[in-house]
Write a protein that holds these residues in place. Structure first.
Motif, PDB file in Angstrom:
ATOM      1  N   LEU A 141      10.171   0.704   3.789  1.00 65.63           N
ATOM      2  CA  LEU A 141      10.587   1.478   4.828  1.00 65.63           C
ATOM      3  C   LEU A 141      10.871   2.587   3.729  1.00 65.63           C
ATOM      4  O   LEU A 141      11.028   3.942   3.038  1.00 65.63           O
ATOM      5  N   ASN A 142      10.890   2.247   2.141  1.00 64.81           N
ATOM      6  CA  ASN A 142      11.539   3.463   1.676  1.00 64.81           C
ATOM      7  C   ASN A 142      10.454   4.320   0.588  1.00 64.81           C
ATOM      8  O   ASN A 142      10.378   5.310   0.670  1.00 64.81           O
ATOM      9  N   PRO A 143       8.704   3.781   1.111  1.00 61.90           N
ATOM     10  CA  PRO A 143       8.070   5.003   0.922  1.00 61.90           C
ATOM     11  C   PRO A 143       7.973   5.797   1.655  1.00 61.90           C
ATOM     12  O   PRO A 143       8.189   7.256   1.465  1.00 61.90           O
ATOM     13  N   PHE A 144       8.501   5.504   3.285  1.00 59.96           N
ATOM     14  CA  PHE A 144       8.584   6.683   3.620  1.00 59.96           C
ATOM     15  C   PHE A 144       9.795   7.651   4.419  1.00 59.96           C
ATOM     16  O   PHE A 144       9.330   8.761   4.270  1.00 59.96           O
ATOM     17  N   ILE A 145      10.712   6.127   3.168  1.00 61.62           N
ATOM     18  CA  ILE A 145      11.517   7.621   3.441  1.00 61.62           C
ATOM     19  C   ILE A 145      11.468   9.093   2.273  1.00 61.62           C
ATOM     20  O   ILE A 145      12.098  10.173   3.137  1.00 61.62           O
ATOM     21  N   TYR A 146      11.063   8.754   1.232  1.00 62.21           N
ATOM     22  CA  TYR A 146      11.200   9.763  -0.044  1.00 62.21           C
ATOM     23  C   TYR A 146       9.624  10.572   0.383  1.00 62.21           C
ATOM     24  O   TYR A 146      10.056  11.384   0.315  1.00 62.21           O
ATOM     25  N   PHE A 195       1.204  -1.424   0.115  1.00 63.69           N
ATOM     26  CA  PHE A 195      -0.304   0.096  -0.212  1.00 63.69           C
ATOM     27  C   PHE A 195       0.802   1.511  -0.393  1.00 63.69           C
ATOM     28  O   PHE A 195       0.677   2.276  -0.276  1.00 63.69           O
ATOM     29  N   GLY A 196       2.036   1.313   0.653  1.00 58.68           N
ATOM     30  CA  GLY A 196       3.120   2.654   0.352  1.00 58.68           C
ATOM     31  C   GLY A 196       3.389   3.072  -0.571  1.00 58.68           C
ATOM     32  O   GLY A 196       3.384   3.470  -0.698  1.00 58.68           O
ATOM     33  N   ASN A 197       3.993   1.577  -0.895  1.00 59.49           N
ATOM     34  CA  ASN A 197       4.615   1.974  -3.121  1.00 59.49           C
ATOM     35  C   ASN A 197       3.371   1.841  -4.229  1.00 59.49           C
ATOM     36  O   ASN A 197       3.616   2.996  -4.945  1.00 59.49           O
ATOM     37  N   LEU A 198       1.543   1.593  -3.805  1.00 60.48           N
ATOM     38  CA  LEU A 198       1.343   1.765  -3.827  1.00 60.48           C
ATOM     39  C   LEU A 198       1.178   3.717  -4.679  1.00 60.48           C
ATOM     40  O   LEU A 198       0.863   4.125  -5.190  1.00 60.48           O
ATOM     41  N   LEU A 199       1.167   3.726  -3.140  1.00 55.85           N
ATOM     42  CA  LEU A 199       0.451   5.428  -2.759  1.00 55.85           C
ATOM     43  C   LEU A 199       1.327   6.726  -3.260  1.00 55.85           C
ATOM     44  O   LEU A 199       1.322   7.238  -3.988  1.00 55.85           O
ATOM     45  N   LEU A 200       2.015   5.972  -3.527  1.00 61.63           N
ATOM     46  CA  LEU A 200       3.392   6.312  -4.028  1.00 61.63           C
ATOM     47  C   LEU A 200       3.161   6.784  -5.584  1.00 61.63           C
ATOM     48  O   LEU A 200       4.001   7.920  -5.980  1.00 61.63           O
ATOM     49  N   ILE A 201       3.161   4.987  -5.805  1.00 61.15           N
ATOM     50  CA  ILE A 201       3.343   5.494  -7.486  1.00 61.15           C
ATOM     51  C   ILE A 201       1.932   6.260  -7.770  1.00 61.15           C
ATOM     52  O   ILE A 201       2.218   7.138  -8.623  1.00 61.15           O
TER      53      ILE A 201
END
Length: 310
Positions: free
Chosen positions: A285-290, A40-46
């Motif tokens: 952690l990647n989506p949170f970091i960015y 969900f974190g990476n999908l939100l980022l995309i």
């Protein structure tokens, strides 16, 4: 090896992170939570990058591809692990294991290439700001992603075919929660010399080479930042690289740590536990970091949330 000990095996046994029954519910809940956060974190980022025209730049283009690669990377291992814990059946078919090896190698090496391409993007932005849009044009960005995808696919295909040539013993237990190629090759009854050479070569080309490119880019970036007279200018330039540096550090330090420690100790279980860091924790952690350090990403996410609420 005695005659008759080699056979055409049909399945492997994944021992997982723990064989204690009382720890299985905890492991299931923990890894399910981390997997859902990752997806969900990476999908939100995309979604944020694709929906906001202000984010249609090379940096965010590479970031969206990294998020997609991270989703696929974790999806090659965690769902199968969760199924094994839930059903208490740790068997994976030979075909399933080979497929897992292929996709694991594909997305792991693609991650490394994307991190190198993001470092190059920051190098051009800071060291050649006046020519940034000319150099980092859409055609070059698309070509970089395509070439890295092709090289990753060819590497994973070649290494998977090399595994297919091996023969295995009757009792095949993998002290891991997925079919990690090093662990699988170690179990072969036939000579794995060519496989080892191929893995060493791939490590140099697909891991060391991108890391060298990242190191070179940041050596030039640091030189350029030190040449900036104002403290505010230095901070602004460095802040654009901080998130990427943190992600690179997490990815390479954890993955190299796992392989170096496994080479020294030969402890498969310890290696399996340590590999959770780069296969699960880092993509999560990647989506949170960015997003936490980036005003543009936070603004795009707020607009998405406000539209959803309305």
């Amino acid at each position: 090896m005695e005659p008759g000990n080699d056979t055409e095996i049909s399945e492997f046994l994944l021992l997982g992170l723990s064989e204690k029954p009382e720890q299985q519910p905890l492991l299931f809940g923990l890894f399910l939570s981390m997997y859902l956060i990752t997806v969900f974190g990476n999908l939100l980022l995309i979604l944020a990058v694709s929906s906001d025209s202000h984010l249609h730049t090379p940096m965010y283009f590479f970031l969206a591809n990294l998020s997609f690669a991270d989703i696929c990377f974790t999806s090659t291992t965690i769902p199968n692990m969760l199924q094994d814990i839930h059903t208490q059946n740790k068997v994976i078919t030979y075909e399933g294991c080979i497929t897992q090896i292929y996709f694991y190698l594909l997305f792991a090496s693609w991650d490394a290439f994307l991190l190198a391409e993001m470092a190059y993007d920051r190098f051009v932005a800071i060291c050649h700001p006046l020519h940034y849009m000319v150099i980092m044009n859409p055609r070059l960005c698309g070509l970089l992603v395509l070439v890295s995808w092709i090289m990753s696919a060819l590497n994973s295909l070649l290494q998977t075919l090399m595994v297919l040539r091996l023969t295995f013993c009757r009792e095949v237990e993998i002290s891991h929660f997925f079919c990690e190629i090093n662990q699988v090759v170690r179990l072969a009854c036939s000579d794995p010399f060519l496989n080892d050479m191929m893995m060493y070569f791939a490590t140099v080309v697909l891991a060391a080479a991108p890391l060298a490119g990242i190191s070179y880019s940041y050596s030039k970036i640091v030189s350029s930042i030190l040449g900036i007279s104002s403290a505010q200018g230095k901070y602004k330039a460095f802040s654009t690289c901080a998130s990427h540096l943190l992600v690179v550090s997490l990815f390479y330090c954890t993955s190299l740590g796992v392989y170096l420690s496994s080479a020294v100790t030969q402890n498969s279980h310890a290696s399996a536990v340590a590999s959770v860091m780069y296969t699960v924790v880092t993509p999560m952690l990647n989506p949170f970091i960015y997003s936490l350090r980036n005003r543009d990403i936070k603004g795009a996410l707020k607009r998405i949330v406000s539209v959803t609420v309305m």
